[in-house]
Structure formats: C-alpha cells, structure tokens
Design a protein around this motif. Structure first.
Motif, PDB file in Angstrom:
ATOM      1  N   UNK A   1       0.807  -1.231   0.000  1.00  0.00           N
ATOM      2  CA  UNK A   1       0.000   0.000   0.000  1.00  0.00           C
ATOM      3  C   UNK A   1       0.840   1.281   0.000  1.00  0.00           C
ATOM      4  N   UNK A   2       1.973   1.278   0.690  1.00  0.00           N
ATOM      5  CA  UNK A   2       2.829   2.466   0.728  1.00  0.00           C
ATOM      6  C   UNK A   2       3.448   2.716  -0.644  1.00  0.00           C
ATOM      7  N   UNK A   3       3.948   1.634  -1.266  1.00  0.00           N
ATOM      8  CA  UNK A   3       4.557   1.777  -2.597  1.00  0.00           C
ATOM      9  C   UNK A   3       3.518   2.169  -3.645  1.00  0.00           C
ATOM     10  N   UNK A   4       2.281   1.685  -3.486  1.00  0.00           N
ATOM     11  CA  UNK A   4       1.240   2.033  -4.456  1.00  0.00           C
ATOM     12  C   UNK A   4       0.914   3.527  -4.382  1.00  0.00           C
ATOM     13  N   UNK A   5       0.906   4.086  -3.173  1.00  0.00           N
ATOM     14  CA  UNK A   5       0.652   5.521  -3.002  1.00  0.00           C
ATOM     15  C   UNK A   5       1.809   6.341  -3.557  1.00  0.00           C
TER      16      UNK A   5
ATOM     17  N   UNK B   1       4.128   9.712  -7.864  1.00  0.00           N
ATOM     18  CA  UNK B   1       5.118   9.849  -8.933  1.00  0.00           C
ATOM     19  C   UNK B   1       4.464  10.023 -10.292  1.00  0.00           C
ATOM     20  N   UNK B   2       3.382   9.285 -10.535  1.00  0.00           N
ATOM     21  CA  UNK B   2       2.651   9.435 -11.794  1.00  0.00           C
ATOM     22  C   UNK B   2       2.018  10.819 -11.877  1.00  0.00           C
ATOM     23  N   UNK B   3       1.513  11.306 -10.738  1.00  0.00           N
ATOM     24  CA  UNK B   3       0.893  12.621 -10.704  1.00  0.00           C
ATOM     25  C   UNK B   3       1.859  13.749 -11.029  1.00  0.00           C
ATOM     26  N   UNK B   4       3.112  13.588 -10.620  1.00  0.00           N
ATOM     27  CA  UNK B   4       4.142  14.613 -10.868  1.00  0.00           C
ATOM     28  C   UNK B   4       4.316  14.860 -12.362  1.00  0.00           C
ATOM     29  N   UNK B   5       4.183  13.806 -13.155  1.00  0.00           N
ATOM     30  CA  UNK B   5       4.414  13.930 -14.597  1.00  0.00           C
ATOM     31  C   UNK B   5       3.113  14.065 -15.383  1.00  0.00           C
ATOM     32  N   UNK B   6       2.028  14.359 -14.672  1.00  0.00           N
ATOM     33  CA  UNK B   6       0.728  14.430 -15.323  1.00  0.00           C
ATOM     34  C   UNK B   6       0.213  15.858 -15.274  1.00  0.00           C
TER      35      UNK B   6
ATOM     36  N   UNK C   1      -9.747  -0.853 -10.770  1.00  0.00           N
ATOM     37  CA  UNK C   1      -9.118  -1.643  -9.713  1.00  0.00           C
ATOM     38  C   UNK C   1      -7.980  -0.988  -8.967  1.00  0.00           C
ATOM     39  N   UNK C   2      -7.673   0.262  -9.270  1.00  0.00           N
ATOM     40  CA  UNK C   2      -6.628   0.962  -8.507  1.00  0.00           C
ATOM     41  C   UNK C   2      -7.154   1.211  -7.090  1.00  0.00           C
ATOM     42  N   UNK C   3      -6.353   0.925  -6.053  1.00  0.00           N
ATOM     43  CA  UNK C   3      -6.812   1.153  -4.671  1.00  0.00           C
ATOM     44  C   UNK C   3      -7.222   2.607  -4.454  1.00  0.00           C
ATOM     45  N   UNK C   4      -8.252   2.813  -3.634  1.00  0.00           N
ATOM     46  CA  UNK C   4      -8.786   4.154  -3.394  1.00  0.00           C
ATOM     47  C   UNK C   4      -7.703   5.117  -2.908  1.00  0.00           C
ATOM     48  N   UNK C   5      -6.878   4.683  -1.956  1.00  0.00           N
ATOM     49  CA  UNK C   5      -5.849   5.568  -1.398  1.00  0.00           C
ATOM     50  C   UNK C   5      -4.848   6.003  -2.467  1.00  0.00           C
ATOM     51  N   UNK C   6      -4.465   5.073  -3.355  1.00  0.00           N
ATOM     52  CA  UNK C   6      -3.508   5.407  -4.421  1.00  0.00           C
ATOM     53  C   UNK C   6      -4.142   6.331  -5.456  1.00  0.00           C
TER      54      UNK C   6
ATOM     55  N   UNK D   1      -3.800   9.814   2.145  1.00  0.00           N
ATOM     56  CA  UNK D   1      -3.764   8.431   1.662  1.00  0.00           C
ATOM     57  C   UNK D   1      -3.732   7.447   2.831  1.00  0.00           C
ATOM     58  N   UNK D   2      -2.965   7.782   3.863  1.00  0.00           N
ATOM     59  CA  UNK D   2      -2.856   6.927   5.051  1.00  0.00           C
ATOM     60  C   UNK D   2      -4.214   6.804   5.750  1.00  0.00           C
ATOM     61  N   UNK D   3      -4.904   7.922   5.930  1.00  0.00           N
ATOM     62  CA  UNK D   3      -6.213   7.916   6.599  1.00  0.00           C
ATOM     63  C   UNK D   3      -7.235   7.120   5.780  1.00  0.00           C
TER      64      UNK D   3
END
Length: 293
Positions: free
Chosen positions: A52-56, A61-66, A84-89, A134-136
């Motif tokens: 879960x931490x790596x997915x967030x 990281x994807x957001x930075x380049x978007x 299927x992407x986790x809600x937190x990510x 994301x943690x919450x």
C-alpha cells in the motif's frame, strides 16, 4: 432589483472559469476513454505495487508527470478506481497531479519573483498532505466509494483496433457530458459567490495567524482558480497575508474548490467527499501553521 452590472460581472467570471477549465476537462475525459478501452484490469494489477505504501508513492510519482487541473483529473481518477486501482492510491494521484506537476511549480517560481522557497513550501506541504490523506483513507474506507460501482467490463481481446478507437471516443463523449454538467454548476456557484461576497470582509477577518490561513483557504476555494495560474493571484496577497497563509491558499485551492467539489459529489459518495474535504482542510491548516512562519 439585482444590479445589472453585478450580473454582467458574474457572467464574465463564469465564462472565464469555463474557458480556463474546459481544455483540461477535454484532456481528462479523453484519457479516461483511453484507460477504459486500452487498459485492462489485469494490466492495472500488474502495474500497481501490492504494497500500500509503494502504491501511493507510485501514484504520486505518476501525478508529478501528469499535466492536469483539479477538475480534469476527476474523470481519470474515477476510471482508475473502477479499473481496480486502490482508493488511497487513486486519491493520492488525484491530489498530487494538479499541484506537483512541473508546470504548476514553475509558474509558482515565476509568480514569486524566482523564489525557490515558495516552490519548496508549496511542493513539500502538498506532498505531506497527500501522504496523510492516503494513510487515513486506507484505514477508513475499504470500498471504492464510487456512486456507480458497476462499470462496464470491456472484453479487450474481442475488439478490433477500429472498434477500440470508436469505443474510446464514445466513452470520452459520455464522460464529458457526465462531468460537464457538474463543471457548469460549480462554475456558476463560484462566479456568484465571487460577485456577491465582499472580499474586504474576508481580509478584515483574516488578520490573525490562524484566521489568516483559514481565510486564504476559503478564498482559494471560492475563487476556483486553475492551479496553473493561481500562484500569480496568490502573489498579489503577499503584502496583506503571511507566507504561511499564502502557501495555505496555494495548496488547498489546487486540491479542493467549488467546481471540483460539485464534480466529486457527482462521482463519489457524499460522506466520502465531505470527509476528504475535512481531512485536507485540517492537514493544510495544521502543516502550514506548524512549519511556515
């Protein structure tokens, strides 16, 4: 009788918000269509880390380049969650893309007179807020929180390339009309509030440290500025508000404003949107007060 000049001003603000937002909405729904047709659930499962931490972190990281604004990112986020992407990510991606991308950070650097400190403050506080949220969310919500949980499943292997292109545009058009009405309602509300709410009243209230940050966040929410341009408006408040209040304006407004609140309410369950807004408000307020004088 309502002042004609006020109505004309409201109309001008409404049109400017629409013109500012529409290119990003069009880009967002086009990418949403591409994801729906060309990206399968199996591909998502392979790309997104199980941790879960790596997915967030990968989503940030994807957001930075978007390159997207807080409105254009909503349909993309909905499609990613449905795939299927986790809600937190997915929410980490949604919050980070409009504020951590290079265009927004560069515009902040230019708007504040080639100041790196404001860029680091804005980027650093935004990154911390995204991690906290994301943690919450990973603990509080166990389902995807979409209003329409059933999304049409695409049998990718049965479609020709021409079928996929046709399907992509079909889904993009449907998505545009789905989110477009919420953009119009949000832009109209933002224009009305900007026209009839006296900014001078907010300036009077926001003279304390805590009230200054809260008022600037409220102002960014009401003004509903595109994140690519909000730094130039924020810089005009430097003589009136503290750096802490200015950063609060820059971070909160890029994550939440009137027009994307309406869009989020049309996409996610109401309780989730209200919780998300409250968590972002508290996080931005607390971090800016704690780390920026």
């Amino acid at each position: 009788m309502m002042n004609v000049q006020a109505l004309l001003q409201m109309n001008t603000i409404f049109i400017s918000i629409l013109i500012e937002s529409l290119p990003f909405i069009l880009l967002g729904v086009l990418i949403s269509g591409i994801i729906q047709i060309f990206v399968s659930e199996e591909m998502i499962a392979k790309i997104i880390p199980k941790n879960p931490i790596l997915s967030v972190l990968s989503a940030i990281g994807a957001g930075v380049f978007f390159l997207a604004c807080e409105c254009g990112i909503v349909p993309i986020t909905r499609r990613l969650i449905a795939k299927g992407v986790p809600l937190s990510a997915a929410i980490a991606f949604m919050l980070s893309a409009p504020i951590l991308n290079p265009i927004v950070l560069f515009s902040t650097y230019i708007a504040f007179g080639n100041s790196w400190s404001m860029v680091f403050y804005r980027g650093g506080i935004a990154f911390a807020v995204v991690l906290i949220i994301a943690f919450i969310l990973s603990f509080q919500f166990k389902t995807n929180q979409l209003k329409q949980e059933h999304i049409e499943h695409i049998h990718h292997h049965k479609l020709t390339f021409n079928d996929k292109i046709t399907g992509m545009f079909k889904h993009s058009i449907e998505e545009f009309f789905s989110v477009g009405k919420y953009l119009i309602i949000g832009a109209l509300l933002a224009a009305a509030i900007q026209t009839f709410l006296k900014t001078s009243l907010l300036l009077e209230i926001g003279q304390g440290k805590l009230s200054g940050n809260a008022v600037m966040m409220a102002l960014s929410y009401v003004m509903s500025l595109c994140s690519q341009a909000d730094a130039f408006v924020a810089s005009s408040f430097r003589s009136t508000f503290s750096p802490s209040s200015t950063v609060a304006f820059l971070v909160f407004g890029a994550m939440f404003d009137i027009k994307n609140t309406i869009m989020l309410l049309g996409t996610f369950k109401t309780k989730f949107v209200l919780c998300l807004m409250a968590y972002i408000f508290i996080s931005v307020l607390g971090l800016t007060l704690l780390f920026i004088s």
